[in-house]
Design a protein around this motif. Sequence first.
Motif, mmCIF file in Angstrom:
data_model
loop_
_atom_site.group_PDB
_atom_site.id
_atom_site.type_symbol
_atom_site.label_atom_id
_atom_site.label_comp_id
_atom_site.label_asym_id
_atom_site.label_seq_id
_atom_site.Cartn_x
_atom_site.Cartn_y
_atom_site.Cartn_z
ATOM 1 N N THR A 136 -7.012 8.382 0.143
ATOM 2 C CA THR A 136 -7.139 7.649 1.409
ATOM 3 C C THR A 136 -6.161 6.487 1.475
ATOM 4 O O THR A 136 -5.498 6.257 2.489
ATOM 5 N N LEU A 137 -6.055 5.745 0.379
ATOM 6 C CA LEU A 137 -5.150 4.596 0.335
ATOM 7 C C LEU A 137 -3.696 5.025 0.507
ATOM 8 O O LEU A 137 -2.937 4.389 1.249
ATOM 9 N N ASP A 139 -2.596 7.744 1.958
ATOM 10 C CA ASP A 139 -2.413 8.184 3.341
ATOM 11 C C ASP A 139 -2.231 6.977 4.262
ATOM 12 O O ASP A 139 -1.406 7.006 5.186
ATOM 13 N N MET A 140 -2.999 5.918 4.030
ATOM 14 C CA MET A 140 -2.871 4.700 4.842
ATOM 15 C C MET A 140 -1.491 4.071 4.652
ATOM 16 O O MET A 140 -0.878 3.608 5.624
ATOM 17 N N GLU A 143 1.046 6.204 6.549
ATOM 18 C CA GLU A 143 0.921 6.036 7.999
ATOM 19 C C GLU A 143 1.452 4.672 8.443
ATOM 20 O O GLU A 143 2.164 4.565 9.449
ATOM 21 N N GLU A 144 1.105 3.616 7.694
ATOM 22 C CA GLU A 144 1.591 2.279 8.030
ATOM 23 C C GLU A 144 3.116 2.221 7.976
ATOM 24 O O GLU A 144 3.764 1.606 8.838
ATOM 25 N N LEU A 159 -2.159 -2.914 0.211
ATOM 26 C CA LEU A 159 -2.613 -1.563 -0.108
ATOM 27 C C LEU A 159 -2.034 -1.079 -1.439
ATOM 28 O O LEU A 159 -2.735 -0.451 -2.243
#
Length: 290
Positions: A136-137, A139-140, A143-144, A159
């Motif tokens: 999840t991290l 992927d974040m 995306e960011e 992150l």
Amino acid sequence: MTLRSEVPNFFVYGEPSRSLEVGFLHVETVMERKTLHFGHVAPHQHPLMGQITFWFQGGGTYRIEDETWNFSAPAISFVPSNVVHGFDVEDTSDAIVVSVSDDMLKALAPQVDLSLDVPIFLTGQPSDPAWSKLGTLLDMIAEEYRERGAEGEKVLGGLIGVVLSLMGRIGGRMALPSTSPTVALGLALRRAIDLHYKKDWPVGAYVNLLATTPHLLDKAAREVFGRSVKELRLERRLLEAKRLLMFTVRPVEDIGREIGFEDPAYFSRFFRKRIGEAPAAWRRRHLQPE
């Protein structure tokens, strides 16, 4: 493997090394450069930045220095600057690669529960909650970066710090409490040895350089790395010898001189004592055709 006179240095894979802006960040997937490597990334190093590589699908073989892992996703690595690494993966494999400049890693270090001076490679199970968090991290982060690029430095830095600390938690003993003065001195010693190991400095020279005492420096070396200062210096020489033997075509005598041994016989004895065979024999055993 392709042999060169030196281990290649890259900015990101396939691009020549260059100076980086302060706070440099770069995020992409491995397969975004598939046309350059086709799943085979030859051994290389990045002189100015570290990299997190999170394999979220597929598998293959990952190499850091002279160690090799056969892995299946999920897997994650952190490789500091100037550490040789490479991989061979299946066509269906992919990973998120986060490249972080050394100055940004240095700023993150006090808040991160992982040594950022040594490489780490971890594998796990998709059902493990810790690995779900890592996915999840990452992927974040991806995306960011897609949305804001380097302008998202503050969010990305936070992150990335969480990812590194979670890696330290998963890795257990590999995590180091970076706020400890002993750990800080040990890591400073490692950095100093990286810079000066070819000079054959006595322990006292490192004591003076780091403005400490012989007792404190030896304590830091033993507590952080389990070795004396002298042993760390000799291990760094041995590591460089292995790099040059595996990844270059330079003569054994030349490699010995490169790491501070003017006498080829002395270099051969040093290598044989620690590895159990002569440098040339070790090289032949480890060289494999592409």
